[in-house]
Design an enzyme around this catalytic site. Structure first.
Site, mmCIF file in Angstrom:
data_model
loop_
_atom_site.group_PDB
_atom_site.id
_atom_site.type_symbol
_atom_site.label_atom_id
_atom_site.label_comp_id
_atom_site.label_asym_id
_atom_site.label_seq_id
_atom_site.Cartn_x
_atom_site.Cartn_y
_atom_site.Cartn_z
ATOM 1 C CB ILE A 99 90.047 47.916 25.849
ATOM 2 C CG1 ILE A 99 90.274 49.236 25.091
ATOM 3 C CG2 ILE A 99 90.468 46.721 25.004
ATOM 4 C CD1 ILE A 99 89.489 49.394 23.806
ATOM 5 C CE LYS A 128 95.025 53.839 17.624
ATOM 6 N NZ LYS A 128 94.590 53.392 18.902
#
Length: 310
Positions: free
Chosen positions: A13, A184
């Site tokens: 990321i 999530k």
């Protein structure tokens, strides 16, 4: 407007943020533990390019005070990373948590206070081919950013979301960002550990009646914790969530394997920020979470076996 970004942790990321923000003309640098990279190659669904980047191993080497410090390390390194960047966190610097799992935002607020920390829900997939080379594999939705405390100026956050979007990482501002994070956490806790333990993709977990039953139990326990801990959530019940989970969320990602599968092979996962966090919250609020506890122990056992093999 050109902004200054420091990305802490240049993995899957972090590399994406460093590469896309650098390409967009912002002053961006990465902070790594070791092995600095000077170029990042990006491929995948958001296009292909290669760009020179700046990375440093010592925070003292960073040549500017950033507007935003993006924390994209693994959850078990969060506290160390937050403390490490203190010398470059100025009066007007914000910390942005670009991680999934429970406890990262809470740790940042503990250290820097409310109104200083931006929470994000990351839902794009990035895979490290090798250091300095990533592939963006999937994007289920835009990145969502916001401030759960409501203290950071909304216009600033909307402009920041626009900055990321213009750089090539689709992002939007949501006041209810914490609900997206909880969403999530449920999804990852149900799928990632079982995918890592059985080394199968998400679709296989949903098709197998035994793993499906385990996922249902994980979800039921999480909703009991959500209710007792009063965590903000989009769903009124576990059954309401399960319907969406099996009908809408799993089908588009059926072929996807969890990143935890790669992590467990290396002997270190983020299980403590997922099912492990559910277990701890359960203890705190008097909720029994036997399935989450068992799965956490299974993953930690597999970590240990794999550590001994390396």
């Amino acid at each position: 407007m050109v902004m200054k970004f420091l990305i802490v942790g240049v993995g899957a990321i972090g590399s994406a943020y460093l590469a896309f923000l650098t390409r967009a003309g912002h002053e961006a640098a990465g902070l790594v533990r070791r092995n600095p990279v000077n170029r990042i190659k990006v491929e995948g669904i958001w296009g292909e390019f290669e760009i020179p980047v700046k990375t440093f191993t010592k925070v003292e080497e960073v040549p500017f005070i950033p507007d935003i410090v993006i924390i994209s390390v693994k959850s078990y390194d969060t506290e160390e990373a937050l403390k490490k960047v203190k010398p470059v966190v100025g009066e007007n610097t914000f910390i942005m948590i670009a991680q999934n799992g429970y406890g990262n935002y809470e740790k940042a607020v503990e250290i820097y206070g409310e109104g200083k920390v931006i929470l994000s829900r990351i839902i794009f997939g990035s895979k490290v081919i090798k250091p300095g080379h990533i592939r963006i594999t999937v994007s289920a939705d835009e990145v969502v950013i916001g401030d759960p405390s409501g203290k950071i100026d909304e216009e600033f956050l909307k402009n920041l979301a626009r900055t990321f979007t213009e750089a090539g990482i689709p992002t939007r501002y949501e006041r209810d960002v914490y609900k997206y994070l909880v969403d999530k956490i449920i999804y990852n806790s149900a799928l990632n550990p079982l995918g890592a333990l059985f080394e199968v993709n998400y679709g296989s977990l949903a098709e197998n009646p035994h793993t499906k039953e385990l996922m249902n139990r994980v979800i039921d326990e999480i909703f009991q914790v959500i209710e007792k801990a009063k965590l903000p959530c989009f769903w009124k019940s576990a059954d309401e969530y399960k319907k969406v989970f099996y009908e809408k969320l799993i089908p588009p990602t059926a072929e996807h394997y969890p990143s935890m599968l790669e992590d467990v092979k290396k002997g270190k996962t983020e299980i403590e920020a997922l099912n492990g966090a559910i277990v701890e919250l359960g203890k705190k609020y008097g909720v029994s979470t036997p399935t989450n506890e068992f799965i956490t122990k299974m993953v930690k056992a597999k970590e240990l076996f794999n550590l001994k093999d390396t």
